[in-house]
Scaffold this motif. Sequence first.
Motif, mmCIF file in Angstrom:
data_model
loop_
_atom_site.group_PDB
_atom_site.id
_atom_site.type_symbol
_atom_site.label_atom_id
_atom_site.label_comp_id
_atom_site.label_asym_id
_atom_site.label_seq_id
_atom_site.Cartn_x
_atom_site.Cartn_y
_atom_site.Cartn_z
ATOM 1 N N THR A 143 0.819 -1.208 0.000
ATOM 2 C CA THR A 143 0.000 0.000 0.000
ATOM 3 C C THR A 143 0.854 1.260 0.000
ATOM 4 N N VAL A 144 1.864 1.312 0.867
ATOM 5 C CA VAL A 144 2.679 2.521 0.998
ATOM 6 C C VAL A 144 3.450 2.810 -0.285
ATOM 7 N N THR A 145 3.987 1.776 -0.930
ATOM 8 C CA THR A 145 4.740 1.973 -2.160
ATOM 9 C C THR A 145 3.845 1.949 -3.394
ATOM 10 N N ARG A 146 2.569 1.580 -3.202
ATOM 11 C CA ARG A 146 1.619 1.445 -4.312
ATOM 12 C C ARG A 146 2.176 0.500 -5.376
ATOM 13 N N ASN A 147 2.769 -0.582 -4.899
ATOM 14 C CA ASN A 147 3.384 -1.586 -5.757
ATOM 15 C C ASN A 147 2.824 -2.950 -5.371
ATOM 16 N N PRO A 148 1.983 -3.568 -6.201
ATOM 17 C CA PRO A 148 1.381 -4.856 -5.832
ATOM 18 C C PRO A 148 2.385 -5.992 -5.713
ATOM 19 N N LEU A 149 3.605 -5.792 -6.207
ATOM 20 C CA LEU A 149 4.634 -6.828 -6.115
ATOM 21 C C LEU A 149 5.576 -6.596 -4.941
ATOM 22 N N ALA A 150 5.277 -5.608 -4.115
ATOM 23 C CA ALA A 150 6.145 -5.319 -2.970
ATOM 24 C C ALA A 150 5.989 -6.397 -1.903
ATOM 25 N N ASP A 151 7.069 -6.637 -1.178
ATOM 26 C CA ASP A 151 7.033 -7.572 -0.055
ATOM 27 C C ASP A 151 7.933 -7.018 1.048
ATOM 28 N N PRO A 152 7.993 -7.656 2.212
ATOM 29 C CA PRO A 152 8.789 -7.104 3.323
ATOM 30 C C PRO A 152 10.267 -6.956 3.017
ATOM 31 N N TYR A 153 10.775 -7.679 2.005
ATOM 32 C CA TYR A 153 12.195 -7.649 1.708
ATOM 33 C C TYR A 153 12.561 -6.591 0.678
ATOM 34 N N LEU A 154 11.613 -5.756 0.304
ATOM 35 C CA LEU A 154 11.845 -4.753 -0.728
ATOM 36 C C LEU A 154 12.897 -3.735 -0.314
ATOM 37 N N LEU A 155 13.058 -3.502 0.980
ATOM 38 C CA LEU A 155 13.973 -2.476 1.465
ATOM 39 C C LEU A 155 15.403 -2.992 1.654
ATOM 40 N N GLY A 156 15.705 -4.178 1.162
ATOM 41 C CA GLY A 156 17.044 -4.724 1.287
ATOM 42 C C GLY A 156 17.347 -5.308 2.651
ATOM 43 N N VAL A 157 16.322 -5.380 3.514
ATOM 44 C CA VAL A 157 16.545 -5.842 4.882
ATOM 45 C C VAL A 157 16.990 -7.308 4.900
ATOM 46 N N SER A 158 16.366 -8.129 4.083
ATOM 47 C CA SER A 158 16.711 -9.552 4.071
ATOM 48 C C SER A 158 18.146 -9.778 3.634
ATOM 49 N N SER A 159 18.559 -9.099 2.560
ATOM 50 C CA SER A 159 19.929 -9.266 2.073
ATOM 51 C C SER A 159 20.934 -8.740 3.090
ATOM 52 N N GLY A 160 20.596 -7.644 3.767
ATOM 53 C CA GLY A 160 21.481 -7.129 4.805
ATOM 54 C C GLY A 160 21.614 -8.094 5.961
ATOM 55 N N ALA A 161 20.491 -8.716 6.349
ATOM 56 C CA ALA A 161 20.536 -9.706 7.425
ATOM 57 C C ALA A 161 21.385 -10.906 7.026
ATOM 58 N N SER A 162 21.250 -11.341 5.790
ATOM 59 C CA SER A 162 22.049 -12.469 5.308
ATOM 60 C C SER A 162 23.534 -12.137 5.362
ATOM 61 N N LEU A 163 23.876 -10.925 4.918
ATOM 62 C CA LEU A 163 25.275 -10.521 4.954
ATOM 63 C C LEU A 163 25.789 -10.459 6.386
ATOM 64 N N GLY A 164 24.979 -9.933 7.308
ATOM 65 C CA GLY A 164 25.398 -9.863 8.706
ATOM 66 C C GLY A 164 25.629 -11.236 9.308
ATOM 67 N N ALA A 165 24.716 -12.172 9.018
ATOM 68 C CA ALA A 165 24.864 -13.530 9.553
ATOM 69 C C ALA A 165 26.094 -14.219 8.976
ATOM 70 N N VAL A 166 26.304 -14.052 7.665
ATOM 71 C CA VAL A 166 27.467 -14.672 7.024
ATOM 72 C C VAL A 166 28.762 -14.068 7.569
ATOM 73 N N ALA A 167 28.758 -12.761 7.787
ATOM 74 C CA ALA A 167 29.948 -12.104 8.321
ATOM 75 C C ALA A 167 30.311 -12.652 9.695
ATOM 76 N N VAL A 168 29.300 -12.908 10.524
ATOM 77 C CA VAL A 168 29.556 -13.461 11.851
ATOM 78 C C VAL A 168 30.238 -14.822 11.749
ATOM 79 N N LEU A 169 29.752 -15.673 10.845
ATOM 80 C CA LEU A 169 30.317 -17.010 10.699
ATOM 81 C C LEU A 169 31.702 -16.972 10.063
#
Length: 334
Positions: A82-108
């Motif tokens: 709704t906020v982006t007015r994009n029907p294909l938007a999902d929670p990972y649109l803001l790069g949060v998922s990829s950032g979390a993946s990078l953070g987890a991989v960096a820890v390991l």
Amino acid sequence: MAAAVVVLAGGLLLSVGAAVTVGPADLSLGTVWLVIADHLGLTSADVPLLRDHIVWELRLPRVLGAAVVGAGLAACGAVMQTVTRNPLADPYLLGVSSGASLGAVAVLVLGLGAGVAALTGGAFAGALAAFAVVVAAAGRRAVLRPTRVVLAGVAVAQLCAALTSFAIIWAADPHATQSITFWLSGSLARADWTALGWATPVLAAAFAVILWHARALNAFAFGEEAAAALGVDVGRVRWLLLVTTALLTAVLVAISGAIGFVGLMLPHAARLFTGPDHRRLLPVVVLAGAIFLIWVDTAARTLFEPRELPVGVLTALLGVPAFVVLLRRREGDA
């Protein structure tokens, strides 16, 4: 619609109890509720210690974790679309998922820790860092434009994905690579009471903020100018909702990794029954998301015993055909 919410809430309670009974150990629904009631201090149950441990320490935290993650992803997806007015938007649109993946991989890879707490902390820090970069790239004079946010999110996600791949290749550790790949595919195997202890309050607070702005979300559906004409402070509300969904998504991804299609598919499916009014949509989509992910995760951990399938793989296998059906239905209604 109130009746639908009551039915879904009852379905969620039944799903929690029934999903805990599924697994190699033979448990009855009555045993599950006795163990839960005993630990909550509602009654004193004479349940064997092994069964008590299976219910309370192994299966129940995972089932509740699936409910929390499913509910949160579904709510975030509805808001982002709704906020982006994009029907294909999902929670990972803001790069949060990829950032979390990078953070987890960096820890390991950097050897900062291999436990659940270290991995979760790294994922959360990476998610917040990615969102901060998106805001810095997309924001101008405290104004976030949907198009700029989407483009910045895509760019940051690609950058984080490239760095994650580089880190995995550089580590050259087969055991670490297998662990990382499984986590990146989405898994609730690490969900425990500690994770639930800080994820559940975040979900409750985020949902309260989102539900409080349900009328504003309805106005956003008509565009920025229409929302402003209806008295919505477009810039402030958009900032608040994007930050809220980003923080909630960061918490969820830190627990479960990236579980796709839940935040994309369920809001569209719920709108078929509730319509676009967010006052009705949000409670329904949250409960539906919780029930959906409980049963998908239950299938993921039991279909190929003793092996476990990453839940993100199963949501994609289910989500793609379902989303195609939804697209065709929307095309037919257009």
